[in-house]
Design an enzyme around this catalytic site. Sequence first.
Site, PDB file in Angstrom:
ATOM      1  N   LYS A  87       0.844  -1.198   0.000  1.00 12.26           N
ATOM      2  CA  LYS A  87       0.000   0.000   0.000  1.00 12.26           C
ATOM      3  C   LYS A  87       0.882   1.252   0.000  1.00 12.26           C
ATOM      4  O   LYS A  87       0.615   2.218  -0.710  1.00 12.26           O
ATOM      5  CB  LYS A  87      -0.943  -0.008   1.210  1.00 12.26           C
ATOM      6  CG  LYS A  87      -2.078  -1.015   1.023  1.00 12.26           C
ATOM      7  CD  LYS A  87      -2.853  -1.339   2.280  1.00 12.26           C
ATOM      8  CE  LYS A  87      -3.782  -2.515   1.981  1.00 12.26           C
ATOM      9  NZ  LYS A  87      -4.468  -3.053   3.150  1.00 12.26           N
ATOM     10  N   GLN A  92      -4.993  -1.761   9.356  1.00 12.73           N
ATOM     11  CA  GLN A  92      -4.803  -3.078   8.748  1.00 12.73           C
ATOM     12  C   GLN A  92      -5.399  -4.170   9.644  1.00 12.73           C
ATOM     13  O   GLN A  92      -5.079  -4.268  10.820  1.00 12.73           O
ATOM     14  CB  GLN A  92      -3.303  -3.327   8.515  1.00 12.73           C
ATOM     15  CG  GLN A  92      -2.994  -4.610   7.776  1.00 12.73           C
ATOM     16  CD  GLN A  92      -3.517  -4.620   6.340  1.00 12.73           C
ATOM     17  OE1 GLN A  92      -3.366  -3.665   5.589  1.00 12.73           O
ATOM     18  NE2 GLN A  92      -4.163  -5.716   5.967  1.00 12.73           N
ATOM     19  N   ASP A 105     -11.378   2.233   3.387  1.00  5.03           N
ATOM     20  CA  ASP A 105     -11.686   0.804   3.253  1.00  5.03           C
ATOM     21  C   ASP A 105     -13.179   0.602   2.992  1.00  5.03           C
ATOM     22  O   ASP A 105     -13.596  -0.471   2.573  1.00  5.03           O
ATOM     23  CB  ASP A 105     -11.304   0.064   4.549  1.00  5.03           C
ATOM     24  CG  ASP A 105     -10.052  -0.776   4.376  1.00  5.03           C
ATOM     25  OD1 ASP A 105      -9.684  -1.062   3.215  1.00  5.03           O
ATOM     26  OD2 ASP A 105      -9.447  -1.150   5.394  1.00  5.03           O
TER      27      ASP A 105
END
Length: 280
Positions: free
Chosen positions: A53, A97, A120
């Site tokens: 990422k 995460q 997200d």
Amino acid sequence: MAIIIDGKQISADIRAEVAVEVEKMKTDHGLTPGLAVVLVGEDPASQVYVRNKESACHEVGFNSFKYELPADTTQEKLMQLVDELNCRDDVHGILVQLPLPKHLDSSLVLLAIDPNKDVDGFHPVNVGRLAVGQATLPPCTPAGCVELLKRSGAELEGANAVIVGRSNIVGKPAALLLLSENCTVTIAHSKTKDLPGVCRAADILVAAVGIPKMITGDMVGEGATVIDVGINRTAEGLVGDVDFEAASQKARAITPVPGGVGPMTIAMLMKNTLKAAQMR
Ligand code: NAD
């Protein structure tokens, strides 16, 4: 033989498109989108995802802020960090995460992220926006599936779309996204009667189950477009939820595993971060 939908290439195209927009944003508004990624603990797979990422951020011209916290970080400390990131003007997207270490409550953490920075797309506010058809930050993997469908020339309007799997991160949001593209949507799952028949009727078949090759060739209708979300580690290596060899004899177009949906998730994360910065 089916067209193989090249997720690696499409993902690279999207990252290049984001990079152009970022350049424009910098020149026109003096603004650089910023993504903060929070990693708690030392899970090796998560470390790889976070590194990927970060490098995608550099590629498209974002600022990237990485926070690596020890595995024994308290809930309070983590919530404090999320609060700080919510308040920062240079951070447009926040990603914590998952999975978090067991002592931490991930739903509380996700709820604490400002929905307008929730790149997200997991915050209930964003899930609600998606459900009622408002502008939102959609979850990256299902948004990647829709992008693959569009860029592979699949006709969405009026298409019969069947999604196998009803998880909150893939199946359900994929259904909502395809509904908003005017597909006629069916969500199939482990209790569905006559799953092969339901799948065979699909113009668009999305498999998000997590069982290697469970979608066999006879479950695919002639001319269907097949999107395989599954990532299963087996003795043969990485395998999808679809029997690729058999399905590609019937399908119009199909995604491979690896190299299909997989690379799309990060590309859509970049797109969401850009969108979050633009919304601001
Ligand atoms: P999940 O385990 O949360 O959900 C699986 C779904 O499959 C459930 O809703 C269940 O009802 C359904 N199911 C289980 N057995 C079934 C059966 N026999 N017949 C029909 N339906 C059945 O999984 P998930 O998080 O949605 O992930 C699904 C797959 O996608 C996994 O292989 C995962 O690794 C992969 N995945 C890939 C990406 C990516 O490419 N970036 C992202 C997320 C998930």
